[in-house]
Design a protein around this motif. Structure first.
Motif, PDB file in Angstrom:
ATOM      1  N   VAL A 193     -39.915  -7.004 -21.944  1.00  0.00           N
ATOM      2  CA  VAL A 193     -39.915  -5.640 -21.194  1.00  0.00           C
ATOM      3  C   VAL A 193     -38.539  -5.344 -20.922  1.00  0.00           C
ATOM      4  O   VAL A 193     -37.787  -6.019 -20.376  1.00  0.00           O
ATOM      5  CB  VAL A 193     -40.679  -5.717 -19.642  1.00  0.00           C
ATOM      6  CG1 VAL A 193     -40.385  -4.305 -19.229  1.00  0.00           C
ATOM      7  CG2 VAL A 193     -42.115  -6.098 -19.735  1.00  0.00           C
ATOM      8  N   LEU A 194     -38.124  -3.933 -21.408  1.00  0.00           N
ATOM      9  CA  LEU A 194     -36.706  -3.507 -21.656  1.00  0.00           C
ATOM     10  C   LEU A 194     -36.715  -2.258 -20.564  1.00  0.00           C
ATOM     11  O   LEU A 194     -37.656  -1.405 -20.439  1.00  0.00           O
ATOM     12  CB  LEU A 194     -36.419  -3.052 -22.719  1.00  0.00           C
ATOM     13  CG  LEU A 194     -36.451  -4.192 -24.039  1.00  0.00           C
ATOM     14  CD1 LEU A 194     -36.079  -3.493 -25.239  1.00  0.00           C
ATOM     15  CD2 LEU A 194     -35.478  -5.262 -23.773  1.00  0.00           C
ATOM     16  N   LYS A 195     -35.582  -2.035 -19.846  1.00  0.00           N
ATOM     17  CA  LYS A 195     -35.230  -0.837 -19.068  1.00  0.00           C
ATOM     18  C   LYS A 195     -33.928  -0.262 -19.589  1.00  0.00           C
ATOM     19  O   LYS A 195     -32.952  -0.721 -19.885  1.00  0.00           O
ATOM     20  CB  LYS A 195     -34.688  -1.236 -17.692  1.00  0.00           C
ATOM     21  CG  LYS A 195     -34.237  -0.049 -16.860  1.00  0.00           C
ATOM     22  CD  LYS A 195     -34.016  -0.357 -15.473  1.00  0.00           C
ATOM     23  CE  LYS A 195     -33.341   0.572 -14.646  1.00  0.00           C
ATOM     24  NZ  LYS A 195     -33.133   0.301 -13.435  1.00  0.00           N
ATOM     25  N   ILE A 228     -39.954  -0.246 -21.703  1.00  0.00           N
ATOM     26  CA  ILE A 228     -40.293  -0.241 -23.159  1.00  0.00           C
ATOM     27  C   ILE A 228     -40.757  -1.519 -23.223  1.00  0.00           C
ATOM     28  O   ILE A 228     -39.852  -2.612 -23.086  1.00  0.00           O
ATOM     29  CB  ILE A 228     -39.038   0.154 -23.986  1.00  0.00           C
ATOM     30  CG1 ILE A 228     -38.758   1.620 -23.819  1.00  0.00           C
ATOM     31  CG2 ILE A 228     -39.851   0.062 -25.523  1.00  0.00           C
ATOM     32  CD1 ILE A 228     -37.477   1.973 -24.307  1.00  0.00           C
ATOM     33  N   VAL A 229     -41.799  -1.795 -23.651  1.00  0.00           N
ATOM     34  CA  VAL A 229     -42.408  -3.189 -24.022  1.00  0.00           C
ATOM     35  C   VAL A 229     -42.438  -3.338 -25.518  1.00  0.00           C
ATOM     36  O   VAL A 229     -43.117  -2.600 -26.296  1.00  0.00           O
ATOM     37  CB  VAL A 229     -43.907  -3.133 -23.616  1.00  0.00           C
ATOM     38  CG1 VAL A 229     -44.254  -4.705 -23.790  1.00  0.00           C
ATOM     39  CG2 VAL A 229     -44.078  -3.030 -21.923  1.00  0.00           C
ATOM     40  N   ALA A 273     -30.716  -1.574 -24.049  1.00  0.00           N
ATOM     41  CA  ALA A 273     -31.510  -1.740 -22.744  1.00  0.00           C
ATOM     42  C   ALA A 273     -31.235  -3.042 -22.309  1.00  0.00           C
ATOM     43  O   ALA A 273     -30.495  -3.985 -22.829  1.00  0.00           O
ATOM     44  CB  ALA A 273     -32.897  -1.630 -23.281  1.00  0.00           C
ATOM     45  N   GLU A 274     -31.618  -3.084 -21.193  1.00  0.00           N
ATOM     46  CA  GLU A 274     -31.590  -4.515 -20.367  1.00  0.00           C
ATOM     47  C   GLU A 274     -33.014  -5.219 -20.179  1.00  0.00           C
ATOM     48  O   GLU A 274     -33.835  -4.345 -20.090  1.00  0.00           O
ATOM     49  CB  GLU A 274     -31.099  -4.094 -18.904  1.00  0.00           C
ATOM     50  CG  GLU A 274     -30.742  -5.429 -17.929  1.00  0.00           C
ATOM     51  CD  GLU A 274     -30.203  -5.273 -16.565  1.00  0.00           C
ATOM     52  OE1 GLU A 274     -29.893  -6.079 -15.763  1.00  0.00           O
ATOM     53  OE2 GLU A 274     -29.815  -4.047 -16.442  1.00  0.00           O
ATOM     54  N   GLN A 331     -30.238  -9.862 -19.837  1.00  0.00           N
ATOM     55  CA  GLN A 331     -29.109  -9.584 -20.990  1.00  0.00           C
ATOM     56  C   GLN A 331     -29.380  -8.018 -21.444  1.00  0.00           C
ATOM     57  O   GLN A 331     -30.487  -7.559 -21.136  1.00  0.00           O
ATOM     58  CB  GLN A 331     -29.842 -10.454 -22.277  1.00  0.00           C
ATOM     59  CG  GLN A 331     -29.359 -11.954 -22.021  1.00  0.00           C
ATOM     60  CD  GLN A 331     -29.823 -12.686 -23.117  1.00  0.00           C
ATOM     61  OE1 GLN A 331     -30.817 -12.558 -23.715  1.00  0.00           O
ATOM     62  NE2 GLN A 331     -28.836 -13.819 -23.615  1.00  0.00           N
ATOM     63  N   LYS A 332     -28.356  -7.571 -22.130  1.00  0.00           N
ATOM     64  CA  LYS A 332     -28.419  -6.341 -22.623  1.00  0.00           C
ATOM     65  C   LYS A 332     -28.449  -6.416 -24.218  1.00  0.00           C
ATOM     66  O   LYS A 332     -27.997  -7.372 -24.868  1.00  0.00           O
ATOM     67  CB  LYS A 332     -27.002  -5.436 -22.469  1.00  0.00           C
ATOM     68  CG  LYS A 332     -26.946  -5.182 -20.866  1.00  0.00           C
ATOM     69  CD  LYS A 332     -25.717  -4.449 -20.558  1.00  0.00           C
ATOM     70  CE  LYS A 332     -25.626  -4.241 -19.152  1.00  0.00           C
ATOM     71  NZ  LYS A 332     -24.230  -3.605 -18.840  1.00  0.00           N
ATOM     72  N   VAL A 333     -29.450  -5.701 -24.649  1.00  0.00           N
ATOM     73  CA  VAL A 333     -29.707  -5.639 -26.182  1.00  0.00           C
ATOM     74  C   VAL A 333     -29.820  -4.352 -26.600  1.00  0.00           C
ATOM     75  O   VAL A 333     -30.009  -3.698 -26.072  1.00  0.00           O
ATOM     76  CB  VAL A 333     -31.062  -6.650 -26.285  1.00  0.00           C
ATOM     77  CG1 VAL A 333     -31.161  -7.910 -25.762  1.00  0.00           C
ATOM     78  CG2 VAL A 333     -32.278  -5.804 -25.504  1.00  0.00           C
ATOM     79  N   ILE A 334     -29.774  -4.678 -28.194  1.00  0.00           N
ATOM     80  CA  ILE A 334     -30.046  -3.339 -28.954  1.00  0.00           C
ATOM     81  C   ILE A 334     -31.380  -3.667 -29.707  1.00  0.00           C
ATOM     82  O   ILE A 334     -31.638  -4.737 -30.182  1.00  0.00           O
ATOM     83  CB  ILE A 334     -28.880  -3.384 -30.132  1.00  0.00           C
ATOM     84  CG1 ILE A 334     -27.558  -3.288 -29.479  1.00  0.00           C
ATOM     85  CG2 ILE A 334     -29.249  -2.292 -31.026  1.00  0.00           C
ATOM     86  CD1 ILE A 334     -27.119  -2.159 -28.770  1.00  0.00           C
ATOM     87  N   TYR A 335     -32.039  -2.648 -29.650  1.00  0.00           N
ATOM     88  CA  TYR A 335     -33.365  -2.754 -30.177  1.00  0.00           C
ATOM     89  C   TYR A 335     -33.863  -1.753 -31.185  1.00  0.00           C
ATOM     90  O   TYR A 335     -33.084  -0.497 -31.290  1.00  0.00           O
ATOM     91  CB  TYR A 335     -34.541  -2.813 -29.091  1.00  0.00           C
ATOM     92  CG  TYR A 335     -34.675  -1.397 -28.217  1.00  0.00           C
ATOM     93  CD1 TYR A 335     -35.541  -0.510 -28.629  1.00  0.00           C
ATOM     94  CD2 TYR A 335     -34.102  -1.259 -27.091  1.00  0.00           C
ATOM     95  CE1 TYR A 335     -35.541   0.677 -28.097  1.00  0.00           C
ATOM     96  CE2 TYR A 335     -33.763  -0.006 -26.526  1.00  0.00           C
ATOM     97  CZ  TYR A 335     -34.754   1.044 -27.010  1.00  0.00           C
ATOM     98  OH  TYR A 335     -34.814   2.244 -26.078  1.00  0.00           O
TER      99      TYR A 335
END
Length: 95
Positions: free
Chosen positions: A11-13, A82-83, A38-39, A62-66
């Motif tokens: 799950v991303l914010k 966002i899932v 997103a985090e 963690q912060k990520v690029i999706y």
């Protein structure tokens, strides 16, 4: 309420979109590009998926690029999430 992802889902914010360009031009909300950063707010347990063992390589916070068009958008308690599957995450952003 709390979102608890299953299997290899995360799950991303989404982080806020840029409101100005680097040169100082202010963008309207319709001109702002959907950010791909997103985090992570929740991580599923992993497990056996399609006959293969999946180990989770990401952690909450963690912060990520999706991927741009990945996942499903969910609204819960007025907040948008966002899932995505773990393999939709392209990179971890480190400070």
């Amino acid at each position: 309420m709390k979102l608890v992802p299953l299997a290899d889902r995360v799950v991303l914010k989404q982080l806020e979109a840029e409101e100005t360009t680097k040169s100082g031009i202010i963008l309207t909300s319709s001109a702002q590009e959907k950010p791909q950063e997103a985090e992570i707010v929740a991580v599923g347990p992993g497990g056996v998926i399609d006959g293969k063992e999946v180990k989770m390589h990401v952690e909450v916070g963690q912060k990520v690029i999706y991927s741009r068009y990945a996942g499903s958008e969910v609204k819960l308690d007025g907040q948008e999430y966002i899932v995505v599957r773990q393999n939709d995450i392209l990179a971890i952003v480190e400070d």
